[in-house]
Design an enzyme around this catalytic site. Structure first.
Site, PDB file in Angstrom:
ATOM      1  N   TYR A   8       0.800  -1.230   0.000  1.00  0.00           N
ATOM      2  CA  TYR A   8       0.000   0.000   0.000  1.00  0.00           C
ATOM      3  C   TYR A   8       0.830   1.276   0.000  1.00  0.00           C
ATOM      4  O   TYR A   8       0.287   2.362  -0.180  1.00  0.00           O
ATOM      5  CB  TYR A   8      -0.949  -0.002   1.215  1.00  0.00           C
ATOM      6  CG  TYR A   8      -1.968  -1.116   1.174  1.00  0.00           C
ATOM      7  CD1 TYR A   8      -3.014  -1.089   0.251  1.00  0.00           C
ATOM      8  CD2 TYR A   8      -1.889  -2.194   2.042  1.00  0.00           C
ATOM      9  CE1 TYR A   8      -3.948  -2.109   0.197  1.00  0.00           C
ATOM     10  CE2 TYR A   8      -2.816  -3.222   2.004  1.00  0.00           C
ATOM     11  CZ  TYR A   8      -3.845  -3.176   1.081  1.00  0.00           C
ATOM     12  OH  TYR A   8      -4.772  -4.181   1.023  1.00  0.00           O
ATOM     13  N   HIS A  53     -10.068   0.294  -5.568  1.00  0.00           N
ATOM     14  CA  HIS A  53      -9.068  -0.374  -4.731  1.00  0.00           C
ATOM     15  C   HIS A  53      -7.714   0.235  -5.053  1.00  0.00           C
ATOM     16  O   HIS A  53      -7.428   0.526  -6.226  1.00  0.00           O
ATOM     17  CB  HIS A  53      -9.003  -1.881  -5.039  1.00  0.00           C
ATOM     18  CG  HIS A  53     -10.264  -2.605  -4.722  1.00  0.00           C
ATOM     19  ND1 HIS A  53     -10.652  -2.887  -3.438  1.00  0.00           N
ATOM     20  CD2 HIS A  53     -11.226  -3.098  -5.538  1.00  0.00           C
ATOM     21  CE1 HIS A  53     -11.805  -3.541  -3.474  1.00  0.00           C
ATOM     22  NE2 HIS A  53     -12.186  -3.669  -4.732  1.00  0.00           N
TER      23      HIS A  53
HETATM   24  C1  DQA Z   1      -8.114  -2.956  -0.870  1.00  0.00           C
HETATM   25  C2  DQA Z   1      -7.950  -4.398  -1.354  1.00  0.00           C
HETATM   26  C3  DQA Z   1      -8.670  -5.369  -0.432  1.00  0.00           C
HETATM   27  O1  DQA Z   1      -8.475  -6.705  -0.872  1.00  0.00           O
HETATM   28  C4  DQA Z   1      -8.121  -5.256   0.976  1.00  0.00           C
HETATM   29  O2  DQA Z   1      -8.841  -6.078   1.858  1.00  0.00           O
HETATM   30  C5  DQA Z   1      -8.055  -3.859   1.481  1.00  0.00           C
HETATM   31  C6  DQA Z   1      -7.669  -2.783   0.560  1.00  0.00           C
HETATM   32  C7  DQA Z   1      -7.322  -1.961  -1.743  1.00  0.00           C
HETATM   33  O3  DQA Z   1      -7.626  -0.778  -1.681  1.00  0.00           O
HETATM   34  O4  DQA Z   1      -6.380  -2.365  -2.440  1.00  0.00           O
HETATM   35  O5  DQA Z   1      -8.218  -3.610   2.673  1.00  0.00           O
HETATM   36  O6  DQA Z   1      -9.491  -2.604  -0.972  1.00  0.00           O
END
Ligand code: DQA
Length: 146
Positions: free
Chosen positions: A22, A100
Site C-alpha cells: 500500500y 481499490h
Molecule cells: C483494498 C484491497 C482489499 O483486498 C483489501 O482487503 C483492502 C484494501 C485496496 O484498496 O487495495 O483492505 O481494498
C-alpha cells in the site's frame, strides 16, 4: 455536485499496514489528495472512513437522503464478501464506483479474487494507488454532468 467517499476497514492504517503493498502514504495523505483533485474538478466531497460494515451501508442511505450525486467506495475486505453492501448499492438510485488501491485479482490470497460488490457498481478502478480514486472522481464528474 457532491460526492460521498467511503473508505472501509483498515484504510485508516495506510502508511503503517503492509507498506510493501500500500506504500508509505498515510490516510491523511489520501484525504489531502482527494480534496486537491475534487477542488480541481469543482466537485464537493465528503469523506468518511469506518471499520464497520453497517456504517458503510448507513452512509449509502445517508447519501440517498442528502441527494448526493455519486458515491466512491473502497469497501476494502468487505468487497470480497458483503452481500449487504451489494444490496445497499442496488437499493439506491445513485451512481456508485468502487475503487481499490491495489489490484486484488493480482494478489496471492484467493479470497481477494472475488469482488461481490463490483457487479452492483457503475465500474471499478483498481491497482492505481491513490489514482484509482482520481479516476473515479473524473468518471463521476463526466457521468453526472452528461
Ligand atoms: C483494498 C484491497 C482489499 O483486498 C483489501 O482487503 C483492502 C484494501 C485496496 O484498496 O487495495 O483492505 O481494498
Amino acid at each position: 455536485m457532491t460526492i460521498l467517499i467511503i473508505n472501509g476497514p483498515n484504510l485508516n492504517l495506510l502508511g503503517i499496514r503492509e507498506v510493501e503493498l500500500y506504500g508509505h502514504s498515510t490516510y491523511q495523505d489520501l484525504e489531502t489528495f482527494l480534496k486537491r483533485h475534487a477542488e480541481a474538478l469543482d466537485i464537493k466531497i465528503e469523506i468518511h472512513q469506518t471499520n464497520f460494515e453497517g456504517i458503510v451501508i448507513d452512509l449509502m442511505h445517508y447519501a440517498l437522503h442528502k441527494s448526493y450525486d455519486g458515491i466512491i467506495v473502497n469497501a476494502a475486505a468487505l468487497s470480497h464478501y458483503s452481500y449487504a453492501i451489494y444490496d445497499a448499492i442496488k437499493a439506491i438510485p445513485i451512481p456508485v464506483i468502487s475503487v481499490h488501491l491495489t489490484d486484488p485479482e493480482k494478489r496471492d490470497e484467493s479470497f481477494r479474487h472475488r469482488d461481490v460488490i463490483a457487479p452492483a457498481c457503475v465500474t471499478t478502478y483498481k491497482g492505481h494507488g491513490f489514482d484509482s480514486y482520481r479516476l473515479a472522481l473524473e468518471h463521476l464528474a463526466k457521468e453526472v454532468t452528461s
